[in-house]
Design a protein around this motif. Structure first.
Motif, mmCIF file in Angstrom:
data_model
loop_
_atom_site.group_PDB
_atom_site.id
_atom_site.type_symbol
_atom_site.label_atom_id
_atom_site.label_comp_id
_atom_site.label_asym_id
_atom_site.label_seq_id
_atom_site.Cartn_x
_atom_site.Cartn_y
_atom_site.Cartn_z
ATOM 1 N N ARG A 6 0.831 -1.193 0.000
ATOM 2 C CA ARG A 6 0.000 0.000 0.000
ATOM 3 C C ARG A 6 0.871 1.250 0.000
ATOM 4 O O ARG A 6 0.646 2.189 -0.743
ATOM 5 N N ASP A 7 1.902 1.270 0.836
ATOM 6 C CA ASP A 7 2.766 2.437 0.923
ATOM 7 C C ASP A 7 3.533 2.681 -0.374
ATOM 8 O O ASP A 7 3.823 3.799 -0.718
ATOM 9 N N GLU A 8 3.853 1.609 -1.064
ATOM 10 C CA GLU A 8 4.662 1.743 -2.261
ATOM 11 C C GLU A 8 3.848 2.139 -3.495
ATOM 12 O O GLU A 8 4.349 2.815 -4.373
ATOM 13 N N TYR A 9 2.610 1.719 -3.585
ATOM 14 C CA TYR A 9 1.833 1.932 -4.804
ATOM 15 C C TYR A 9 0.567 2.768 -4.624
ATOM 16 O O TYR A 9 -0.031 3.174 -5.610
ATOM 17 N N THR A 10 0.165 2.998 -3.390
ATOM 18 C CA THR A 10 -1.030 3.782 -3.116
ATOM 19 C C THR A 10 -0.770 4.717 -1.948
ATOM 20 O O THR A 10 -0.176 4.315 -0.957
ATOM 21 N N ALA A 11 -1.201 5.940 -2.082
ATOM 22 C CA ALA A 11 -1.124 6.908 -0.991
ATOM 23 C C ALA A 11 -2.529 7.429 -0.749
ATOM 24 O O ALA A 11 -3.291 7.650 -1.685
ATOM 25 N N ILE A 12 -2.861 7.618 0.516
ATOM 26 C CA ILE A 12 -4.217 8.048 0.870
ATOM 27 C C ILE A 12 -4.156 9.258 1.781
ATOM 28 O O ILE A 12 -3.408 9.280 2.761
ATOM 29 N N LEU A 13 -4.961 10.262 1.444
ATOM 30 C CA LEU A 13 -5.132 11.447 2.285
ATOM 31 C C LEU A 13 -6.556 11.419 2.810
ATOM 32 O O LEU A 13 -7.511 11.475 2.034
ATOM 33 N N ALA A 141 -4.008 8.358 -4.329
ATOM 34 C CA ALA A 141 -3.031 8.527 -5.407
ATOM 35 C C ALA A 141 -2.427 7.166 -5.708
ATOM 36 O O ALA A 141 -2.230 6.356 -4.803
ATOM 37 N N TRP A 142 -2.163 6.927 -7.000
ATOM 38 C CA TRP A 142 -1.579 5.659 -7.418
ATOM 39 C C TRP A 142 -0.239 5.909 -8.070
ATOM 40 O O TRP A 142 -0.123 6.778 -8.938
ATOM 41 N N ASN A 143 0.746 5.142 -7.673
ATOM 42 C CA ASN A 143 2.087 5.221 -8.229
ATOM 43 C C ASN A 143 2.093 4.501 -9.575
ATOM 44 O O ASN A 143 1.937 3.286 -9.630
ATOM 45 N N LEU A 144 2.238 5.259 -10.645
ATOM 46 C CA LEU A 144 2.212 4.710 -12.002
ATOM 47 C C LEU A 144 3.454 5.167 -12.762
ATOM 48 O O LEU A 144 4.259 5.932 -12.245
ATOM 49 N N GLU A 145 3.591 4.729 -13.984
ATOM 50 C CA GLU A 145 4.730 5.076 -14.825
ATOM 51 C C GLU A 145 4.245 5.766 -16.096
ATOM 52 O O GLU A 145 3.155 5.493 -16.573
ATOM 53 N N PRO A 146 5.081 6.634 -16.676
ATOM 54 C CA PRO A 146 4.718 7.223 -17.965
ATOM 55 C C PRO A 146 4.451 6.125 -18.992
ATOM 56 O O PRO A 146 5.182 5.140 -19.073
ATOM 57 N N GLY A 147 3.363 6.290 -19.740
ATOM 58 C CA GLY A 147 2.967 5.298 -20.725
ATOM 59 C C GLY A 147 2.185 4.132 -20.133
ATOM 60 O O GLY A 147 1.645 3.310 -20.846
ATOM 61 N N ARG A 148 2.130 4.049 -18.823
ATOM 62 C CA ARG A 148 1.394 2.989 -18.124
ATOM 63 C C ARG A 148 0.525 3.624 -17.053
ATOM 64 O O ARG A 148 0.713 3.398 -15.870
ATOM 65 N N GLY A 149 -0.405 4.457 -17.487
ATOM 66 C CA GLY A 149 -1.309 5.112 -16.555
ATOM 67 C C GLY A 149 -1.076 6.603 -16.421
ATOM 68 O O GLY A 149 -1.927 7.325 -15.950
ATOM 69 N N ILE A 150 0.084 7.072 -16.825
ATOM 70 C CA ILE A 150 0.362 8.507 -16.840
ATOM 71 C C ILE A 150 0.189 8.980 -18.281
ATOM 72 O O ILE A 150 0.778 8.398 -19.204
#
Length: 167
Positions: A6-13, A141-150
């Motif tokens: 969760r900490d690595e790929y998702t952040a929650i406020l 927020a989701w941790n993504l990569e350019p071309g793969r969700g960005i």
């Protein structure tokens, strides 16, 4: 194991929380010295949003130190033609180190983004909801990569500004 994923790929406020824990989640296990944070949000120029943006910028600076905070936004988000570009630019430059308008490179992202750059790499976060909107609901927020969700137009623009600074 679940918490580290969760900490690595998702952040929650959560509603009513300050930004400190959220920023810790966004920067979890990042290596290097923090250099630049980008916030991409078409509606950041609105009066209420500007006030919340100033708080967000200050939170990032308190958490990450001496960083540049850059903004990619729209000076006329509703395309009504009723906003003075230079006036908006001056107001936004009081809050951010660098302000770019989506109308210039013709970028129209659907999502909002937080991009955190260190001297060792870049982390891209996609947000379906603005961090500057009323905090009546949880923000993710989701941790993504350019071309793969960005969206490519966003990543291409952000990377082009980085290359320009190096030249």
């Amino acid at each position: 194991l679940e918490n580290s994923k969760r900490d690595e790929y998702t952040a929650i406020l959560n509603p009513g929380d300050d930004h400190d824990e959220f920023i810790r989640q966004l920067t979890y296990k990042m290596k290097g010295e923090f250099k630049t944070v980008w916030y991409v949000d078409r509606y950041a120029v609105q009066t209420r949003a500007r006030k919340k943006l100033a708080i967000l910028v200050e939170s990032f600076r308190q958490s990450l130190g001496d960083i540049n905070f850059n903004l990619l936004t729209s000076f006329d988000p509703y395309r009504e033609g009723d906003r003075e570009r230079n006036d908006i630019h001056k107001k936004m430059n009081k809050i951010c180190d660098s302000v770019h308008f989506m109308e210039d490179p013709d970028i129209e992202p659907h999502n909002r983004y937080v991009i955190i750059q260190t001297d060792k790499g870049t982390r891209w976060w996609s947000l379906p909801d603005s961090l500057l909107a009323a905090m009546a609901r949880q923000k993710s927020a989701w941790n993504l990569e350019p071309g793969r969700g960005i969206e490519c137009s966003v990543s291409t623009f952000i990377e082009s500004t980085r290359k320009t600074k190096k030249e």
